[in-house]
Write a protein that holds these residues in place. Sequence first.
Motif, PDB file in Angstrom:
ATOM      1  N   GLU A  51      36.314  45.408  54.042  1.00  0.00           N
ATOM      2  CA  GLU A  51      35.924  46.334  53.096  1.00  0.00           C
ATOM      3  C   GLU A  51      35.169  45.481  51.976  1.00  0.00           C
ATOM      4  OE1 GLU A  51      38.008  49.451  51.309  1.00  0.00           O
ATOM      5  OE2 GLU A  51      36.144  50.152  50.182  1.00  0.00           O
ATOM      6  N   ALA A  52      35.803  44.351  51.610  1.00  0.00           N
ATOM      7  CA  ALA A  52      35.397  43.668  50.366  1.00  0.00           C
ATOM      8  C   ALA A  52      34.202  42.731  51.099  1.00  0.00           C
ATOM      9  CB  ALA A  52      36.337  42.628  49.813  1.00  0.00           C
ATOM     10  N   GLY A  56      35.735  29.564  43.133  1.00  0.00           N
ATOM     11  CA  GLY A  56      36.759  30.615  42.505  1.00  0.00           C
ATOM     12  C   GLY A  56      37.444  31.130  43.822  1.00  0.00           C
ATOM     13  N   GLU A  57      38.689  31.722  42.962  1.00  0.00           N
ATOM     14  CA  GLU A  57      39.631  32.319  43.937  1.00  0.00           C
ATOM     15  C   GLU A  57      39.970  33.909  43.495  1.00  0.00           C
ATOM     16  OE1 GLU A  57      43.296  30.436  43.916  1.00  0.00           O
ATOM     17  OE2 GLU A  57      42.552  28.404  44.029  1.00  0.00           O
ATOM     18  N   CYS A  69      38.704  43.690  45.380  1.00  0.00           N
ATOM     19  CA  CYS A  69      38.033  43.919  44.190  1.00  0.00           C
ATOM     20  C   CYS A  69      37.564  42.674  43.339  1.00  0.00           C
ATOM     21  CB  CYS A  69      38.877  45.071  43.200  1.00  0.00           C
ATOM     22  SG  CYS A  69      39.232  46.673  44.107  1.00  0.00           S
ATOM     23  N   THR A  70      38.533  42.085  43.312  1.00  0.00           N
ATOM     24  CA  THR A  70      38.423  40.549  42.504  1.00  0.00           C
ATOM     25  C   THR A  70      37.517  39.680  43.246  1.00  0.00           C
ATOM     26  OG1 THR A  70      40.702  40.749  41.791  1.00  0.00           O
ATOM     27  CG2 THR A  70      39.460  38.723  40.966  1.00  0.00           C
ATOM     28  N   ALA A  71      37.628  39.812  44.671  1.00  0.00           N
ATOM     29  CA  ALA A  71      36.594  39.007  45.301  1.00  0.00           C
ATOM     30  C   ALA A  71      34.825  39.471  45.118  1.00  0.00           C
ATOM     31  CB  ALA A  71      37.044  39.328  46.889  1.00  0.00           C
ATOM     32  N   VAL A 119      39.663  33.904  49.193  1.00  0.00           N
ATOM     33  CA  VAL A 119      40.128  34.978  49.095  1.00  0.00           C
ATOM     34  C   VAL A 119      41.509  35.305  49.735  1.00  0.00           C
ATOM     35  CG1 VAL A 119      39.747  37.512  48.672  1.00  0.00           C
ATOM     36  CG2 VAL A 119      37.839  35.996  48.488  1.00  0.00           C
ATOM     37  N   ASP A 120      42.493  35.398  49.108  1.00  0.00           N
ATOM     38  CA  ASP A 120      43.792  35.727  49.871  1.00  0.00           C
ATOM     39  C   ASP A 120      44.992  36.333  48.865  1.00  0.00           C
ATOM     40  OD1 ASP A 120      46.344  35.261  51.444  1.00  0.00           O
ATOM     41  OD2 ASP A 120      45.004  34.319  52.857  1.00  0.00           O
ATOM     42  N   ASP A 121      45.815  37.145  49.046  1.00  0.00           N
ATOM     43  CA  ASP A 121      46.677  37.862  48.195  1.00  0.00           C
ATOM     44  C   ASP A 121      47.867  36.618  48.105  1.00  0.00           C
ATOM     45  OD1 ASP A 121      47.287  38.379  50.910  1.00  0.00           O
ATOM     46  OD2 ASP A 121      48.697  39.823  50.218  1.00  0.00           O
TER      47      ASP A 121
END
Lengths: 136, 148
Positions: free
Chosen positions: B77-78, B44-45, B50-52, B21-23
């Motif tokens: 938060e995620a 997954g990525e 939210c997507t995480a 998870v990284d933008d």
Amino acid sequence: MRMELIQPFINAADAVLAETLLEGRVVLDTDVPTATAIASALIGSPVEENDPSVKEAIFELANLVIGNAVTSLNDQGFRFKINPPEPHTEDKGLEGTEDTEALVMSFDTPSGSVFMNIAMRYNRRRRQEREAVVSG
Amino acid sequence: MEQFAALVRSKDKQPIRYLVVDDSVFARKNVTKMVESFGGQVAGEAGDGCTAITEYERTKPDIVLMDITMPQMEGIEAAERIIRHDPSARVVMVSSVGYQENIVAALQKGAKHFVQKPVKPEVLYEVIKYVMGDDAVAVGAVTSGGNQ
């Protein structure tokens, strides 16, 4: 009067009467061939100038520079929140304002020159305003 | 890149599955390259918090590597939401912002570890070994085609 006798009063008044908020922006400014060369070095293989990975690599470079700087600033008592990077491709730079202190530094790298433009603005709020924000 | 002994799951000797998870697309590619060099598999990525959360539900990874500064929902938060829903989730925060308050906040929300960017492969490898504990085992060097 000796300054060391005055300074604690100034510090205390500052802490009670006003809150200093810092806002800032950091621009990593470079030309396209340099950005492409930096991206190629970070990725570990050559990329074309119009490859989207050039922008991604420069974004990540900005994240690393700013994140590590903010970590260090936080240890000195300055609190910052970081927003994700945005691209600016105009030839004209971002304009400063009277209340913004800006500093530009040039880094000569094997890939070319990178200019780092740092601007900071102090937002001072009086106690009543601060309390209004807290209670609101 | 340095050679690492492949880390696999103890229970079935299958590759450890990661959610990255990284933008930053660049950062995701970089971390993906590293975990593949550890014998892992990216399940997954996600580019935001939210997507995480939805990707975690979909892929059920063994480890989540989570950035902090992201649009929409930040990583801490995620991580909190993922762990609240699945207390066994292993979330490792990976961020360039490594000051004490950030690290403490992440650990208080249930993250297992914190790795500061730029990520060094040998550091990430040791953290993954530590976080997986007895649930992972090193089985040999990784080859370009997979585990040996």
